[in-house]
Enzyme design. Structure first.
Site, short mmCIF file in Angstrom:
data_model
loop_
_atom_site.label_atom_id
_atom_site.label_comp_id
_atom_site.label_asym_id
_atom_site.label_seq_id
_atom_site.Cartn_x
_atom_site.Cartn_y
_atom_site.Cartn_z
CB SER A 1 134.62 -38.77 2.54
OG SER A 1 135.77 -38.06 2.84
CG ASP B 1 134.16 -36.75 5.35
OD1 ASP B 1 133.50 -37.60 5.99
OD2 ASP B 1 133.69 -36.13 4.37
NE ARG C 1 142.01 -31.24 1.01
CZ ARG C 1 142.08 -30.62 2.18
NH1 ARG C 1 142.66 -29.45 2.26
NH2 ARG C 1 141.57 -31.16 3.26
C1 GLC Z 1 128.67 -39.50 2.59
C2 GLC Z 1 129.55 -40.64 3.08
C3 GLC Z 1 130.12 -40.34 4.45
C4 GLC Z 1 130.78 -38.97 4.47
C5 GLC Z 1 129.80 -37.91 3.97
C6 GLC Z 1 130.40 -36.51 3.95
O1 GLC Z 1 127.55 -39.45 3.40
O2 GLC Z 1 128.82 -41.85 3.10
O3 GLC Z 1 131.05 -41.33 4.85
O4 GLC Z 1 131.20 -38.67 5.76
O5 GLC Z 1 129.36 -38.24 2.68
O6 GLC Z 1 131.49 -36.43 3.09
#
Ligand code: GLC
Length: 465
Positions: A150, A203, A87
């Site tokens: 993320s 995230d 996004r």
């Molecule tokens: C996975 C990623 C992490 C992220 C999570 C939620 O665990 O390694 O960085 O925060 O997914 O999206």
């Protein structure tokens, strides 16, 4: 143990079918004693990660040391790269803890997930700015943007960090060990786009900061979505591995990367053969063990493994399967969310999934009841296990629990799996003293990850982070 709960009693089942379901129930239900032992280990692993780099729980310093006040105003841009979507957002802070945002969503193409990720992201940023006539021209200064990324990144500053490994199905070669901001900045440059990434956040960090903008009591941000992870404010005095300058606030947001819990020795989580099978066939075997039991990317596949295990013993679907059911990942986790609460008298929603989606004709009522039990067992185990990380983290900072504490949570599992919130809260309440527990407020931080990146961009611009 299980048949005491009528939800696991299959009307019309043969003794063999009921025995198999009882066995599954005993594998998937967790006693408080078992959960307590897992919480204890989780706490130990947290301490380990606070002391030294490279441990199972990475406890990564985010370089975010402040809290937003809620009085900041202005519009900030962000890119939110998650497991499924990308996004681009423009977030406007109203100065009273409220935000409005406009965003455009792009599905990550298979090519982007396996090859061209950063060029794809740059292209989407270009589209977003272009369609709104915001693309900086000629001598105009670059637009500052926050980036929510993320995946596990070892941060080296507020706007740089190297990728530790891919998780959640992404596998773009040539990125591990490199600075993801550099990779994106180069792709933006290739398009001649005047955009500067000023903040890089996980995230969960974004979710925490977006909760904190509206609520000064926010201490923890969690994602229960495609993957799972959490971030929280830690006292820097507890972060023995930190070699940088002491922040004036005395605090640092840590990205725990808790999805990796128990990945090294598989010793504490309740692994069943169905979990092990998933792990072996995943693109990251022996990694993200906790995440694989909790998050949306994986739960449908655990359910599929159970369905096939039963079918292969002729205890389900009269031993039949289909090309679709034989294919990995063909059961989407959203079917678990709808199946677990199918209250129609003939379980017609589940029937639809079996017959239309999985393409297996003539399911019996017994088959459908078994599907429902599988959806409940797999989903509720996830919700119960999610309390492990929550309890371990909150009790780690029990100094904070004597006054109100807000936990901001986002993600599809939390939002859509029936009673996920209730099971999480109920389970957590067994492990935190009542007088402290009543101070904890678990709230949905909807779209927090993207908004949080914009807030971090604001922090970087306003206070030099
Ligand atoms: C996975 C990623 C992490 C992220 C999570 C939620 O665990 O390694 O960085 O925060 O997914 O999206």
């Amino acid at each position: 143990m299980s048949s005491a709960d009528s939800r696991y009693t299959i009307v019309g089942a043969t003794p063999e079918q009921q025995a198999a379901i009882d066995m599954l129930a005993s594998q998937f239900l967790l006693t408080d004693e078992r959960l307590g032992a897992i919480i204890k280990e989780f706490r130990r692993r947290m301490e380990e990660g606070l002391a030294t780099d490279g441990r199972v729980l990475k406890m990564i310093p985010s370089y975010v040391t402040r809290r937003p006040l809620g009085s900041e105003v202005g519009s900030y841009f962000a890119i939110d790269l998650g497991g499924t979507n990308l996004r681009v957002l423009k977030v406007t802070l109203d100065g009273r803890g409220g935000v409005t945002s406009e965003h455009q969503k792009f599905a990550l193409s298979e090519e982007a997930k396996s090859r061209t990720l950063f060029d794809f992201v740059a292209q989407c940023v270009d589209t977003f700015l272009d369609e709104r006539n915001l693309r900086p021209l000629g001598q105009q200064p670059p637009i500052p943007m926050g980036l929510t990324f993320s995946y596990p990144v070892q941060q080296t500053s507020i706007n740089s960090g190297t990728l530790v490994q891919w998780t959640k199905g992404l596998n773009v070669p040539g990125c591990v060990g490199r600075d993801v901001v550099r990779l994106l900045q180069d792709a933006l440059l290739r398009l001649g786009l005047r955009v500067k990434i000023v903040a890089l956040v996980n995230d969960t960090v974004g979710t925490l900061l977006s909760a904190a903008y509206s609520d000064p009591a926010a201490q923890m941000g969690i994602i229960f979505g495609t993957g799972t992870n959490a971030a929280y404010y830690e006292d820097v005095a507890n972060l023995a591995k930190w070699k940088g300058p002491n922040p004036s606030s005395g605090e640092m947001v840590l990205n725990m990367e808790w999805g990796a819990f128990d990945s090294d020795d598989f010793a504490f989580l309740p692994f069943t053969p169905h979990d092990i099978k998933l792990d072996r066939k995943s693109i990251n075997p022996r990694k993200q063990a906790y995440e694989k039991m909790i998050s949306g990317m994986y739960l449908g596949e655990i359910a599929r493994n159970i369905v096939l295990w039963l079918a292969d013993q002729r205890l389900l679907l009269d031993g039949r399967s289909s090309e679709i059911l034989n294919a990995m990942w063909s059961i989407d986790t959203s079917y678990l969310s709808s199946g677990a609460v199918d209250t129609t008298s003939d379980l017609s929603e589940i029937q639809q999934v079996i017959e239309k989606t999985l393409n297996i004709s003539n399911s019996t009522f017994v088959d459908r009841q078994i599907f429902k039990v599988i959806a409940i067992l797999v989903g509720e185990r996830a919700a119960r296990l999610s309390a492990v990380g929550v309890v371990a983290t909150l009790t780690k900072r029990s100094d904070l629990l004597n006054k109100p504490v807000t936990v901001g949570i986002d993600g599809s599992m939390y939002e859509h799996y029936p009673y996920f919130h209730d099971i999480l809260v109920e389970t957590a309440s067994h492990f935190i003293p009542q007088e402290q527990f009543k101070n904890i407020n678990f709230t949905l931080a909807k779209d927090g990850s993207g908004v949080g990146a914009a807030i971090t961009a604001m922090l970087a611009a306003t206070y030099d982070a």
